[in-house]
Design a protein around this motif. Sequence first.
Motif, PDB file in Angstrom:
ATOM      1  N   THR A  38       0.825  -1.206   0.000  1.00 18.15           N
ATOM      2  CA  THR A  38       0.000   0.000   0.000  1.00 18.15           C
ATOM      3  C   THR A  38       0.862   1.260   0.000  1.00 18.15           C
ATOM      4  O   THR A  38       0.570   2.224  -0.713  1.00 18.15           O
ATOM      5  CB  THR A  38      -0.926   0.007   1.231  1.00 18.15           C
ATOM      6  N   PHE A  39       1.916   1.268   0.817  1.00 19.29           N
ATOM      7  CA  PHE A  39       2.778   2.450   0.898  1.00 19.29           C
ATOM      8  C   PHE A  39       3.378   2.801  -0.449  1.00 19.29           C
ATOM      9  O   PHE A  39       3.296   3.950  -0.893  1.00 19.29           O
ATOM     10  CB  PHE A  39       3.903   2.235   1.913  1.00 19.29           C
ATOM     11  N   TRP A  40       4.010   1.830  -1.105  1.00 23.15           N
ATOM     12  CA  TRP A  40       4.680   2.134  -2.365  1.00 23.15           C
ATOM     13  C   TRP A  40       3.689   2.593  -3.435  1.00 23.15           C
ATOM     14  O   TRP A  40       3.949   3.553  -4.162  1.00 23.15           O
ATOM     15  CB  TRP A  40       5.462   0.920  -2.860  1.00 23.15           C
ATOM     16  N   ARG A  41       2.538   1.935  -3.525  1.00 26.74           N
ATOM     17  CA  ARG A  41       1.567   2.357  -4.543  1.00 26.74           C
ATOM     18  C   ARG A  41       1.057   3.757  -4.247  1.00 26.74           C
ATOM     19  O   ARG A  41       0.951   4.605  -5.156  1.00 26.74           O
ATOM     20  CB  ARG A  41       0.400   1.375  -4.612  1.00 26.74           C
ATOM     21  N   SER A  42       0.710   4.049  -2.986  1.00 24.36           N
ATOM     22  CA  SER A  42       0.202   5.376  -2.642  1.00 24.36           C
ATOM     23  C   SER A  42       1.269   6.452  -2.819  1.00 24.36           C
ATOM     24  O   SER A  42       0.969   7.568  -3.253  1.00 24.36           O
ATOM     25  CB  SER A  42      -0.311   5.377  -1.197  1.00 24.36           C
ATOM     26  N   ALA A  43       2.523   6.120  -2.487  1.00 22.55           N
ATOM     27  CA  ALA A  43       3.598   7.101  -2.638  1.00 22.55           C
ATOM     28  C   ALA A  43       3.806   7.467  -4.107  1.00 22.55           C
ATOM     29  O   ALA A  43       3.939   8.658  -4.448  1.00 22.55           O
ATOM     30  CB  ALA A  43       4.890   6.543  -2.039  1.00 22.55           C
ATOM     31  N   PHE A  44       3.844   6.467  -4.974  1.00 25.73           N
ATOM     32  CA  PHE A  44       3.999   6.753  -6.397  1.00 25.73           C
ATOM     33  C   PHE A  44       2.754   7.429  -6.968  1.00 25.73           C
ATOM     34  O   PHE A  44       2.848   8.252  -7.892  1.00 25.73           O
ATOM     35  CB  PHE A  44       4.307   5.466  -7.161  1.00 25.73           C
ATOM     36  N   ASN A  45       1.591   7.096  -6.432  1.00 23.68           N
ATOM     37  CA  ASN A  45       0.366   7.767  -6.845  1.00 23.68           C
ATOM     38  C   ASN A  45       0.443   9.248  -6.491  1.00 23.68           C
ATOM     39  O   ASN A  45       0.104  10.117  -7.308  1.00 23.68           O
ATOM     40  CB  ASN A  45      -0.831   7.114  -6.152  1.00 23.68           C
ATOM     41  N   ALA A  46       0.881   9.551  -5.262  1.00 25.26           N
ATOM     42  CA  ALA A  46       1.018  10.950  -4.840  1.00 25.26           C
ATOM     43  C   ALA A  46       2.027  11.690  -5.713  1.00 25.26           C
ATOM     44  O   ALA A  46       1.805  12.847  -6.100  1.00 25.26           O
ATOM     45  CB  ALA A  46       1.437  11.005  -3.369  1.00 25.26           C
ATOM     46  N   LEU A  47       3.132  11.026  -6.033  1.00 21.35           N
ATOM     47  CA  LEU A  47       4.143  11.650  -6.891  1.00 21.35           C
ATOM     48  C   LEU A  47       3.575  11.952  -8.272  1.00 21.35           C
ATOM     49  O   LEU A  47       3.747  13.053  -8.805  1.00 21.35           O
ATOM     50  CB  LEU A  47       5.360  10.733  -7.003  1.00 21.35           C
ATOM     51  N   GLY A  48       2.894  10.975  -8.854  1.00 24.36           N
ATOM     52  CA  GLY A  48       2.311  11.173 -10.178  1.00 24.36           C
ATOM     53  C   GLY A  48       1.253  12.254 -10.186  1.00 24.36           C
ATOM     54  O   GLY A  48       1.212  13.105 -11.092  1.00 24.36           O
TER      55      GLY A  48
END
Length: 301
Positions: A38-48
């Motif tokens: 969840t962390f990695w997907r949400s972090a990259f989502n926030a970046l994008g």
Amino acid sequence: MRLTHGRAAALMVLVTLLWSIAGVVTRHLDAAASFEVTFWRSAFNALGLGIALHWMRGPALWRGLVHSPWSVWVSGLCWSVMFTAFMVALTLTRVANVLVTMALGPLITALFARLFLHHKLAPRTWAAIVVAGAGIGWMFSQGASANEAGALAGIAVAFAVPVAAAINWTVLQHVNHGNDETHDMLPAVLIGAVISSLVTLPLALPFKATPHDVALLGMLGVVQLAIPCLLVVRLSRVLPAPELSLLGLLEVIFGVLWAWWGAGEAPGTTALTGGALVIGALVANELVAMRSPQRASEKQT
């Protein structure tokens, strides 16, 4: 580009196709699990989302973010629950169980609109809620009788997604009042991604993800989440809510097929029977809603 109804519908199909890849991709991770996923997907989502919204809104995006109205922040909290619960649920149970449970969203939204906004619900919608509830109840009871603790936990966690989505949509309806001049709600998706990544960070430590895992989860954050979320906000200006809901069901079908074909995860009998009740009830309700001359006044999804 001015979107015609046909182009909008085709893009909505693309959105559901992008959404649906999460299950099969997570089945090909090497070591990342649960909150780290969840962390990695949400972090990259926030970046994008941050890059995309900065390009669309400019520096004013960041100046206005902190001072966003309460509706944006409530919506952001709902997005964070949806982002987090979905991925955690996928690590606990089958993809089919998660997607079928999420398909309850439009019916829960209709129920919340009745309870909190006093919108009138047609008898067909009450009937659909009962039938769909029976489908989820069947899935849950079968998991309990088979003593599948993981399946029960996964369904329970996945249930938070349609509940959060229903709260989100109810808040938007309350704020908008059917008026086109509304608050800019795109930053709410960014807020949700940031909250999700911050909340799950301490739970994700120590990191176990391989570079292969990070690459896959980065792809999910941008391609499976950020891009379709931006698209669906634009499409909601063209497609009526009942049609969006009906097209959104393709995520369930695509997601189950992806997991079956790409990960060998065949849906169980319980998911098929319970899913048939949920999807059948929702499809019947939305098809009748699209043909009803009163669908606009009912404000259902």
